[in-house]
Design an enzyme around this catalytic site. Structure first.
Site, PDB file in Angstrom:
ATOM      1  N   HIS A  57       1.801   4.579  -2.791  1.00  0.00           N
ATOM      2  CA  HIS A  57       1.916   6.035  -2.572  1.00  0.00           C
ATOM      3  C   HIS A  57       3.304   6.523  -3.003  1.00  0.00           C
ATOM      4  O   HIS A  57       3.449   7.568  -3.629  1.00  0.00           O
ATOM      5  CB  HIS A  57       1.728   6.368  -1.091  1.00  0.00           C
ATOM      6  CG  HIS A  57       0.296   6.332  -0.618  1.00  0.00           C
ATOM      7  ND1 HIS A  57      -0.680   7.136  -1.149  1.00  0.00           N
ATOM      8  CD2 HIS A  57      -0.318   5.598   0.350  1.00  0.00           C
ATOM      9  CE1 HIS A  57      -1.840   6.906  -0.533  1.00  0.00           C
ATOM     10  NE2 HIS A  57      -1.644   5.967   0.377  1.00  0.00           N
ATOM     11  N   GLU A  84      -4.544   8.079  -3.028  1.00  0.00           N
ATOM     12  CA  GLU A  84      -4.992   6.792  -2.493  1.00  0.00           C
ATOM     13  C   GLU A  84      -5.281   5.795  -3.618  1.00  0.00           C
ATOM     14  O   GLU A  84      -5.156   4.587  -3.428  1.00  0.00           O
ATOM     15  CB  GLU A  84      -6.229   7.016  -1.609  1.00  0.00           C
ATOM     16  CG  GLU A  84      -6.642   5.828  -0.761  1.00  0.00           C
ATOM     17  CD  GLU A  84      -5.702   5.506   0.404  1.00  0.00           C
ATOM     18  OE1 GLU A  84      -4.726   6.258   0.631  1.00  0.00           O
ATOM     19  OE2 GLU A  84      -5.934   4.486   1.072  1.00  0.00           O
ATOM     20  N   HIS A  88       0.833  -1.202   0.000  1.00  0.00           N
ATOM     21  CA  HIS A  88       0.000   0.000   0.000  1.00  0.00           C
ATOM     22  C   HIS A  88       0.875   1.263   0.000  1.00  0.00           C
ATOM     23  O   HIS A  88       0.715   2.144  -0.851  1.00  0.00           O
ATOM     24  CB  HIS A  88      -0.923  -0.011   1.233  1.00  0.00           C
ATOM     25  CG  HIS A  88      -1.805   1.193   1.345  1.00  0.00           C
ATOM     26  ND1 HIS A  88      -3.119   1.181   0.964  1.00  0.00           N
ATOM     27  CD2 HIS A  88      -1.563   2.451   1.777  1.00  0.00           C
ATOM     28  CE1 HIS A  88      -3.646   2.377   1.154  1.00  0.00           C
ATOM     29  NE2 HIS A  88      -2.721   3.167   1.658  1.00  0.00           N
ATOM     30  N   GLU A  89       1.803   1.332   0.950  1.00  0.00           N
ATOM     31  CA  GLU A  89       2.637   2.536   1.053  1.00  0.00           C
ATOM     32  C   GLU A  89       3.551   2.662  -0.170  1.00  0.00           C
ATOM     33  O   GLU A  89       3.825   3.773  -0.623  1.00  0.00           O
ATOM     34  CB  GLU A  89       3.439   2.548   2.355  1.00  0.00           C
ATOM     35  CG  GLU A  89       2.596   2.539   3.642  1.00  0.00           C
ATOM     36  CD  GLU A  89       1.515   3.618   3.704  1.00  0.00           C
ATOM     37  OE1 GLU A  89       1.718   4.701   3.125  1.00  0.00           O
ATOM     38  OE2 GLU A  89       0.446   3.365   4.318  1.00  0.00           O
TER      39      GLU A  89
END
Ligand code: MG
Length: 501
Positions: A269, A295, A265-266
């Protein structure tokens, strides 16, 4: 005019550089700082914040923006100058509209509110937090008044995180999403035993989790020469420049996905941040047009790629390498199924990709009612529990698992929650468009060839920085306006196959 533009850019660059220094301090605060450093760090960060605000909102900056705006627009909508001026004007207007006294009052109230929320959550006692929530609503209404709005104060707050988004636009999207998801969650609920995540439970040595996490994000395209991955209690991404982007992850010794999916997820980003043009660094065009778009990148890599069947096939040898013996008897399909167990749960941050948006819609409904003053603070916990039952079929037994679970309202952040769902919707829309351009994404992922996928995102999204408004950028990238359909179709197809309905 060129000289004035250079002057404005220099002023902005200085402010952005101070912001970057503040981000280093904030990263350190959450990753390496000893607890004793808290008070001094708070002072240092506040001093930087105050300086940034004062420098940025100076009348000279305002005068430069006014004198340059039309000149820049005349250079053409897509030009660097025009885009810069649109972005900086938006930031400037927002910053000067909120009176300094209100900023100070909010800042003090947030400190007290966060402290009360922490205690309230520990004690699972809403009454400790309720006067602060009341205060937060009141101050946010004043903030909305200061910012200005056409229909609803909520719109002014939503616009901070998602420029151009309004309730009038969001309401129909959310109700379409709700009716699209309901049959899916019902069908999954009737077949709960079909998919289990038990293969991810066990004893996973933490250093091995981190080695796996590093290898995964590197394969996806995270550049360790221009970034780091560290540990923190709550995973996050921050960047000090395009050439120094930090992500954090976490480990749960008995639950491997906590680390794996936080990292992916990170990383999503971070790939956005590392993919920005270097010439945008320290200019108003650095960053993303909205939180929803940011996001969309994390959700794309975490869910659409990272929880896909071809990813499981590619990643299984890595799981076996880092945890010898533990995954020997698992097939890629077992791994895929384990990563996609969907169940109604109480806690948003633990929710799967099907039920997650229901948690968001609940919060959106609550915060709009609070700001409309149609919901009394004292009635809020009960309404929360009723809505949980209605949307997810589960009821919290205590407020720490209900209304007290999220930090956002205690920080005065209203209008933030919808950006998570917008990210999910956008990710599916981008995926559809990418498939049209690249053909079979599955074949690429199975081979671990993520470069064309990242390349597509770089070209369509990352390279554009803040040049366009969020919906404008999405339309440029996909040829379509923001829509619920791609996400609902993606969820339906994936989970009908997984759960057999
Ligand atoms: Mg995120």
């Amino acid at each position: 005019m060129e000289n004035k533009f250079a002057e404005l850019n220099e002023k902005y660059g200085e402010v952005a550089a101070l912001g970057s220094a503040g981000a280093v301090l904030a990263w350190d605060q959450r990753v390496t700082m000893p607890p004793g450093g808290a008070s001094a760090r708070g002072k240092a960060l506040a001093a930087i914040e105050e300086t940034v605000h004062r420098k940025f909102t100076s009348p000279e900056t305002g005068a430069l923006i006014t004198s340059l705006y039309d000149w820049a627009q005349a250079k053409g909508y897509d030009s660097f100058e025009a885009s810069c001026l649109r972005a900086i004007k938006r930031d400037y207007d927002q910053a000067v509209r909120i009176p300094a006294a209100l900023v100070a009052e909010l800042s003090l109230a947030v400190s007290a509110s966060f402290e009360a929320w922490t205690r309230a959550r520990q004690a699972s006692d809403f009454s400790i937090f309720s006067p602060h929530l009341e205060k937060m609503v009141e101050l946010n209404l004043r903030k909305a008044e200061a910012l200005g709005f056409e229909r609803s104060p909520y719109d002014a707050l939503l616009d901070i995180y998602e420029p151009g988004m309004t309730r009038v636009r969001l309401d129909p999207l959310f109700s379409e999403l709700l009716s699209g998801l309901k049959p899916v969650t019902r069908a999954i609920g009737e077949r709960a035993c079909k998919v289990s995540n038990s293969r991810f439970k066990g004893d996973f040595e933490e250093s091995a989790q981190l080695r796996l996490a590093d290898e995964l994000v590197k394969a996806l395209g995270f550049d360790f020469k221009r970034g780091r991955q560290d540990l923190s209690a709550h995973p996050f991404t921050t960047g000090f420049s395009v050439n120094d982007v930090r992500i954090t992850t976490r480990t749960h010794r008995d639950w491997l996905p906590a680390c794996v999916y936080a990292s992916i997820h990170e990383c999503g980003h971070a790939l956005y941040e590392q993919g920005a043009p270097e010439e945008f660094d320290f200019t108003p065009l650095a960053g993303a047009p909205s939180l929803g778009l940011h996001e969309s990148q994390s959700r794309f890599w975490e869910n659409i790629i990272g929880r896909g069947r071809p990813f499981a096939a590619w990643a299984l040898p890595l799981y076996r390498k880092h945890f010898p013996g533990k995954f020997d008897s698992l097939s890629a399909d077992d791994l895929y199924r384990a990563a996609n167990c969907s169940e109604a749960s109480l806690i948003r941050v633990e929710a799967d990709e099907v039920t997650y948006n229901l948690h968001i819609m609940l919060r959106y409904g609550m915060e709009t009612l609070l700001l409309d003053r149609k919901l009394k603070i004292k009635d809020a916990p009960e309404l929360w529990n009723e809505k949980m039952k209605e949307y997810l079929g589960v009821t919290p037994s205590k407020d720490s698992e209900g209304i007290l679970q999220d930090v956002h309202w205690s920080q005065g952040m209203f209008g933030y929650f919808p950006t998570y769902t917008l990210g999910n919707l956008i990710s599916a829309q981008l995926f559809n468009s990418m498939k049209k351009d690249l053909g079979s994404i599955d074949t690429l992922v199975e081979k671990g060839d993520f470069t064309p996928i990242l390349g597509w995102l770089r070209k369509k999204i990352h390279s554009q920085g803040r040049k366009y408004k969020p919906e404008e950028l999405l339309e440029k990238a996909t040829g379509e306006r923001l829509s619920v359909r791609p996400f609902v179709e993606y969820i339906k197809a994936k989970y009908a196959e997984l759960y057999g309905f």
